[in-house]
Scaffold this active site. Structure first.
Site, PDB file in Angstrom:
ATOM      1  N   TYR A  89      40.373  42.981  33.358  1.00 29.19           N
ATOM      2  CA  TYR A  89      41.778  43.305  33.652  1.00 29.19           C
ATOM      3  C   TYR A  89      42.545  43.977  32.524  1.00 29.19           C
ATOM      4  CZ  TYR A  89      44.148  39.498  31.112  1.00 29.19           C
ATOM      5  OH  TYR A  89      44.668  38.691  30.145  1.00 29.19           O
ATOM      6  N   TYR A  93      54.118  39.581  41.853  1.00 29.34           N
ATOM      7  CA  TYR A  93      53.748  38.425  41.031  1.00 29.34           C
ATOM      8  C   TYR A  93      55.037  37.637  40.848  1.00 29.34           C
ATOM      9  CZ  TYR A  93      51.355  36.302  36.925  1.00 29.34           C
ATOM     10  OH  TYR A  93      50.742  35.448  36.022  1.00 29.34           O
ATOM     11  N   HIS A 116      53.923  30.075  39.592  1.00 24.97           N
ATOM     12  CA  HIS A 116      52.584  30.645  39.430  1.00 24.97           C
ATOM     13  C   HIS A 116      52.477  31.367  38.080  1.00 24.97           C
ATOM     14  CE1 HIS A 116      48.790  32.597  40.369  1.00 24.97           C
ATOM     15  NE2 HIS A 116      49.339  33.789  40.184  1.00 24.97           N
ATOM     16  N   ASP A 165      50.861  44.352  45.431  1.00 24.20           N
ATOM     17  CA  ASP A 165      50.909  42.903  45.265  1.00 24.20           C
ATOM     18  C   ASP A 165      51.852  42.557  44.124  1.00 24.20           C
ATOM     19  OD1 ASP A 165      50.265  40.301  45.926  1.00 24.20           O
ATOM     20  OD2 ASP A 165      48.546  40.224  44.583  1.00 24.20           O
ATOM     21  N   GLU A 191      49.841  33.772  49.873  1.00 23.43           N
ATOM     22  CA  GLU A 191      50.930  34.744  49.760  1.00 23.43           C
ATOM     23  C   GLU A 191      51.504  35.046  51.142  1.00 23.43           C
ATOM     24  OE1 GLU A 191      50.177  38.120  47.255  1.00 23.43           O
ATOM     25  OE2 GLU A 191      48.715  37.046  46.004  1.00 23.43           O
ATOM     26  N   GLN A 250      37.749  39.220  37.262  1.00 19.26           N
ATOM     27  CA  GLN A 250      39.118  39.582  36.872  1.00 19.26           C
ATOM     28  C   GLN A 250      39.342  39.405  35.371  1.00 19.26           C
ATOM     29  OE1 GLN A 250      42.003  37.111  38.937  1.00 19.26           O
ATOM     30  NE2 GLN A 250      43.777  38.165  38.082  1.00 19.26           N
ATOM     31  N   GLU A 289      44.526  33.162  47.180  1.00 23.32           N
ATOM     32  CA  GLU A 289      45.909  33.156  46.713  1.00 23.32           C
ATOM     33  C   GLU A 289      46.803  33.098  47.944  1.00 23.32           C
ATOM     34  OE1 GLU A 289      46.614  36.378  43.906  1.00 23.32           O
ATOM     35  OE2 GLU A 289      45.843  35.146  42.264  1.00 23.32           O
TER      36      GLU A 289
HETATM   37 CA    CA Z   1      47.952  38.080  44.195  1.00 24.57          CA
END
Ligand code: CA
Length: 434
Positions: free
Chosen positions: A259, A143, A148, A141, A216, A255, A214
């Site tokens: 994280y 970013y 964002h 994934d 995407e 998260q 999210e």
């Molecule tokens: Ca994501």
């Protein structure tokens, strides 16, 4: 790399609604089954699916003479529970199949005069179940949306200096979990985990209170690369089979606590939803646009030529348990700062290899305006501005029983190429707060 010439006025003899994303210009690949047909490959057209196993059986599909496979290989590959073997036959084969189906469906085709064939080769989408189109060996994934990254940075770090120092120099990413990627229509259970509600309190165990989507788009790898050999930006599109919508479900409270220092883990890996139809790069050819300008100029291995971004309109709907629906986000894939070629070049520049079926997701595709923010975190600004839904209820994050639907399509001069949807209903957690 244009494998097709777009015939803008091409029509099908099949009745396809003008607003259908599954026009004769699209012809995406998926895997379906019905009550009397086992899992197999299909192509979407209007409200129908073309059963590719039937076309292969009737010897209506062929492989190019210089392809390193024969028609038996193709027939077997189209009769598998996932598309990996078919995709691995290579773009010369998969493109030839798609173009052949386009030819058979075109208004000018004599195939329209073969009702017996189409009784067997066409299935109504409403009579079929779509399945996971790929076995996904690896999932990454990125970013890569500037808006964002700026929004998240402004919320949690410094509004005056929201980007981390590396962001404009490389496409930041993490390795996600492939096992929990599911196809549209599969419900996802609200995850439980460790949550630290207050800065000075001990962590507790319980269901997430901050379940988020999210928005995407992910690309599927169509060709394996060699360990130790990077893929350049100019080679990258040869390795990209096609694109799907991708919802990277996220539990913000889990998260937030877990994280540091290694990045996302249980706040992300409980589920991701993809749309069932893989839209090929060839179908997206007419919708190429320039990548947004990049400052500072990236290092040489990240430089690229040509238009390698795509103008794909994206939307997210929330539907409450009582059926009230609202479109909460309208964004576009073209806003992505780092394009797919740069993502793939960066991913492999250290020698990391890719496999057929790997998914590389874009990261949340937020645009520049508040209605284009691609997550509840941003739309509600971390819960500060709840969204009011048409049934009078409000949302800061996603509730049990809510359905979140991602949609996407490209459109130009009356030609529409759509992704369909990635839809997920949220089930209640198995745990209660301890
Ligand atoms: Ca994501």
């Amino acid at each position: 790399m244009a494998l097709t010439t777009i015939a803008w006025n091409m029509q099908s003899w099949l009745d396809v609604a003008p607003d259908s994303g599954f026009s004769i210009h699209n012809l995406p690949f998926g895997v379906f089954e019905t009550r009397d047909r086992g899992l197999r490959a299909g192509i979407a057209i209007g409200d129908y699916i073309v059963d590719l196993a039937v076309l292969a059986e009737r010897r209506l599909l062929s492989v190019p003479t210089d392809a390193p496979c024969n028609e038996g290989d193709l027939q077997r590959a189209l009769n598998q529970p996932v598309l990996n073997d078919f995709i691995a036959l290579g773009k010369p084969v998969t493109s030839a199949v798609r173009l052949r189906v386009q030819e058979l469906l075109a208004a000018s085709s004599h195939a329209a005069q073969a009702p017996d064939l189409w009784t067997h080769a066409l299935v109504r989408q409403r009579d079929a179940e779509m399945r996971m189109p790929l076995r996904v060996p690896n999932y990454t994934d990125f970013y890569s949306s500037l808006h964002h990254a700026m929004n998240v940075g402004a919320m949690f770090r410094d509004p005056k200096n929201p980007l981390l120092p590396n962001w404009r120099h490389l496409p930041v990413a993490y390795h996600g979990r492939a096992s929990s990627i599911v196809v549209s229509g599969t419900p996802i259970r609200r995850p439980c985990g460790q949550i630290k509600r207050e800065a000075d309190a001990a962590p507790i165990f319980g269901p997430t209170r901050a379940l988020d989507f999210e928005l995407e788009v992910a690309f599927a790898i169509g060709k394996a690369s060699q360990l130790g050999r990077p893929i350049t930006t100019s080679e990258a599109e040869d390795y990209i089979f096609g694109l799907v919508l991708f919802n990277d479900w996220s539990a913000r409270d889990i998260q937030k606590w877990e994280y540091q220092p290694l990045g996302p883990f249980l706040g992300k890996n409980f589920g991701s939803t993809i749309s069932p139809w893989i839209v090929t790069l060839e179908a997206l050819e007419p919708f190429r646009v320039p990548t947004p300008s990049q400052e500072p100029k990236p290092l040489p291995y990240l430089r690229f030529a040509g238009d390698t971004s795509f103008d794909v309109h994206l939307e997210v709907d929330i539907t409450t348990p009582n059926g009230a629906t609202m479109t909460v986000c309208r964004s576009n894939f073209k806003h992505m700062y780092w394009n797919m070629c740069q993502q793939l070049a960066h991913h492999t520049v250290n020698g990391c290899n890719v496999e057929v079926g790997d998914l590389m997701a874009s990261g949340t595709l937020s645009g520049p305006t508040p209605e284009s923010y691609g997550s509840m975190l941003e739309l509600t600004w971390n819960g500060r501005n709840p969204i009011c839904l048409p049934d009078g209820s409000t949302r800061t994050f996603i509730e049990d029983g809510d359905t979140v639907t991602l949609r996407g399509w490209a459109e130009r001069d009356g030609v529409r190429v759509g992704f369909g949807e990635a839809r997920t209903t949220i089930l209640p957690a198995w745990c209660t707060e301890a």
